[in-house]
Design an enzyme around this catalytic site. Structure first.
Site, PDB file in Angstrom:
ATOM      1  N   TYR A 149     -14.932   0.024   8.932  1.00  0.00           N
ATOM      2  CA  TYR A 149     -13.491   0.293   9.036  1.00  0.00           C
ATOM      3  C   TYR A 149     -13.046   0.160  10.487  1.00  0.00           C
ATOM      4  O   TYR A 149     -12.068  -0.519  10.800  1.00  0.00           O
ATOM      5  CB  TYR A 149     -13.214   1.701   8.519  1.00  0.00           C
ATOM      6  CG  TYR A 149     -11.831   2.218   8.733  1.00  0.00           C
ATOM      7  CD1 TYR A 149     -11.584   3.227   9.664  1.00  0.00           C
ATOM      8  CD2 TYR A 149     -10.757   1.738   7.992  1.00  0.00           C
ATOM      9  CE1 TYR A 149     -10.308   3.738   9.850  1.00  0.00           C
ATOM     10  CE2 TYR A 149      -9.472   2.242   8.166  1.00  0.00           C
ATOM     11  CZ  TYR A 149      -9.261   3.242   9.100  1.00  0.00           C
ATOM     12  OH  TYR A 149      -7.993   3.747   9.287  1.00  0.00           O
ATOM     13  N   GLY A 187       0.834  -1.205   0.000  1.00  0.00           N
ATOM     14  CA  GLY A 187       0.000   0.000   0.000  1.00  0.00           C
ATOM     15  C   GLY A 187       0.866   1.251   0.000  1.00  0.00           C
ATOM     16  O   GLY A 187       0.543   2.271   0.594  1.00  0.00           O
ATOM     17  N   ASP A 243      -1.182  -7.324  -4.920  1.00  0.00           N
ATOM     18  CA  ASP A 243      -2.537  -7.194  -4.374  1.00  0.00           C
ATOM     19  C   ASP A 243      -2.467  -7.675  -2.927  1.00  0.00           C
ATOM     20  O   ASP A 243      -2.165  -8.847  -2.683  1.00  0.00           O
ATOM     21  CB  ASP A 243      -3.503  -8.073  -5.200  1.00  0.00           C
ATOM     22  CG  ASP A 243      -4.925  -8.034  -4.634  1.00  0.00           C
ATOM     23  OD1 ASP A 243      -5.843  -8.472  -5.343  1.00  0.00           O
ATOM     24  OD2 ASP A 243      -5.104  -7.565  -3.477  1.00  0.00           O
ATOM     25  N   ASP A 253       2.172  -1.782  -4.441  1.00  0.00           N
ATOM     26  CA  ASP A 253       0.766  -1.367  -4.375  1.00  0.00           C
ATOM     27  C   ASP A 253       0.013  -2.154  -5.450  1.00  0.00           C
ATOM     28  O   ASP A 253       0.624  -2.867  -6.252  1.00  0.00           O
ATOM     29  CB  ASP A 253       0.628   0.151  -4.604  1.00  0.00           C
ATOM     30  CG  ASP A 253      -0.620   0.712  -3.907  1.00  0.00           C
ATOM     31  OD1 ASP A 253      -0.475   1.518  -2.969  1.00  0.00           O
ATOM     32  OD2 ASP A 253      -1.743   0.287  -4.272  1.00  0.00           O
ATOM     33  N   ILE A 254      -1.303  -2.016  -5.441  1.00  0.00           N
ATOM     34  CA  ILE A 254      -2.094  -2.815  -6.386  1.00  0.00           C
ATOM     35  C   ILE A 254      -1.982  -2.263  -7.803  1.00  0.00           C
ATOM     36  O   ILE A 254      -2.275  -2.944  -8.783  1.00  0.00           O
ATOM     37  CB  ILE A 254      -3.575  -2.879  -5.926  1.00  0.00           C
ATOM     38  CG1 ILE A 254      -4.319  -3.979  -6.702  1.00  0.00           C
ATOM     39  CG2 ILE A 254      -4.248  -1.513  -6.082  1.00  0.00           C
ATOM     40  CD1 ILE A 254      -5.587  -4.444  -6.067  1.00  0.00           C
ATOM     41  N   GLN A 277      -1.804   7.553   1.172  1.00  0.00           N
ATOM     42  CA  GLN A 277      -1.413   8.827   1.793  1.00  0.00           C
ATOM     43  C   GLN A 277      -0.221   8.632   2.740  1.00  0.00           C
ATOM     44  O   GLN A 277       0.767   9.363   2.644  1.00  0.00           O
ATOM     45  CB  GLN A 277      -2.601   9.410   2.591  1.00  0.00           C
ATOM     46  CG  GLN A 277      -2.274  10.769   3.193  1.00  0.00           C
ATOM     47  CD  GLN A 277      -3.207  11.200   4.310  1.00  0.00           C
ATOM     48  OE1 GLN A 277      -4.009  10.410   4.828  1.00  0.00           O
ATOM     49  NE2 GLN A 277      -3.104  12.460   4.707  1.00  0.00           N
TER      50      GLN A 277
HETATM   51  C1  VAH Z   1     -10.374   8.028   8.128  1.00  0.00           C
HETATM   52  N1  VAH Z   1      -8.189   9.111   7.903  1.00  0.00           N
HETATM   53  O1  VAH Z   1     -10.843   9.142   8.157  1.00  0.00           O
HETATM   54  C2  VAH Z   1      -8.870   7.891   8.339  1.00  0.00           C
HETATM   55  C3  VAH Z   1      -8.563   7.686   9.779  1.00  0.00           C
HETATM   56  C4  VAH Z   1      -9.106   8.416  12.087  1.00  0.00           C
HETATM   57  C5  VAH Z   1      -9.292   8.693  10.670  1.00  0.00           C
HETATM   58  O2  VAH Z   1      -8.843   6.385  10.168  1.00  0.00           O
HETATM   59  O3  VAH Z   1     -11.042   7.054   7.969  1.00  0.00           O
END
Ligand code: VAH
Length: 314
Positions: A140, A6, A50, A32-33, A10
């Site tokens: 996430y 990755g 990948d 990276d992919i 960023q």
């Molecule tokens: C996001 N930049 O916004 C990431 C991060 C805490 C924020 O995990 O999902």
């Protein structure tokens, strides 16, 4: 040797540059992919990998004698809400692959980023402690919470040396973030220069923990270089730098760009931001491995505007 998975993201972009400066270009294989960041692809050893493909990672580690992996590939909070199962697939399976390689002793050390997204609406919002309630309400955040449990499990059961920090929102000017809820705090600087105006997708008083990229990279490398016997956390360390609201960052920009105009149009990301803490207690990281941030909001705004003015004037 070191593999960054990755590397075009960023954080990955700047981590690649920093690790190459520290350990030598040929010591760090970026991957990276795809090859979306040509500067990075052409700046040293690069492979298309990948992160969901175990054999691709395994073969790269064997062929290049990789001993340390930085796993920076993930789908972030906003994107994860749009594509939940893709986020689960990438964020979890990439981690399982790298943990397996460490268990098999193919590699010796892992860095894996967690996030303040592991916290949820039932977590104490101010000075969130290292050990606290974690009931994340984003896919996430769930992947980061479960990932932390797996990292600690592999460390305790198999002796895997996997290290992690809970990144706050990260602000940088070299590579754009992708699909995050804190991305407003990067976009605002670009728009301040190109449009002298920005419409924030978070409300003006949404205070979030943030960190300038240089501090985030320093924290990552400092943790990875710390003696293992000094470390007491094998899930993920709280790290903090600054907390601010869209209104506060707009005020620091307006000091440099007096006619800067700020508007607010909160969208679906407001609910995500509202589920996260406003400030983080990182005293354990400061004690275990001397973590210390360098950039306050004023200094970060100066860095961001100086570099972006140069970038846009070219
Ligand atoms: C996001 N930049 O916004 C990431 C991060 C805490 C924020 O995990 O999902």
């Amino acid at each position: 040797k070191i593999l960054i998975i990755g590397a075009c993201g960023q954080i990955g972009t700047e981590l690649t540059t920093a690790l190459r400066a520290k350990y030598g270009v040929d010591t760090v294989i970026a991957s990276d992919i795809n090859t979306r960041n040509l500067d990075l692809v052409n700046s040293g050893p690069f492979e298309i990998i990948d992160a969901k493909n175990y054999n691709a990672i395994h073969d790269c580690c064997i062929q290049n004698n990789i001993k340390t992996v930085y796993l920076m590939a993930a789908l972030l909070s906003a994107t994860g809400e749009k594509y939940p199962m893709e986020a689960w697939d990438l964020n979890m399976n990439s981690l399982f692959h790298v943990l397996k390689l460490a268990r098999l002793k193919v590699i010796d050390k892992i860095f894996w980023p967690s996030s303040i997204a592991v916290f949820g609406p039932t977590t104490p919002q101010q000075n969130t402690p290292q050990h606290t309630i974690c009931e994340p309400t984003t896919v996430y955040g769930i992947t980061k919470q479960v990932g932390e449990r797996w990292c600690e499990y592999y460390h305790d059961k198999y002796g895997v040396d996997v290290r992690s920090v809970r990144y706050p929102g990260i602000i940088s000017h070299k590579a754009m973030p992708g699909g995050g809820t804190t991305d407003y705090a990067v976009e605002i600087y670009h728009k301040a220069i190109t449009d002298k105006a920005y419409t924030s997708f978070l409300s003006e008083d949404t205070e979030l923990p943030m960190m300038f990229m240089e501090d985030a990279i320093n924290a990552t490398i400092k943790l990875m270089e710390a003696p293992a016997e000094n470390l007491s956390i094998w899930s993920s360390y709280n790290v903090a730098a600054i907390s601010f609201t869209p209104k506060e960052v707009a005020e620091t920009i307006a000091k440099e760009i007096p006619d800067f105009k700020m508007n607010y149009e909160p969208d679906f990301r407001q609910a995500i931001a509202d589920s996260w803490p406003s400030s983080i207690d990182d005293s354990v990281a400061r004690k275990d491995w001397n973590w210390e941030h360098q950039f306050d909001l004023k200094k970060m705004t100066q860095e961001m505007l100086d570099n972006l003015k140069a970038k846009y004037s070219v």
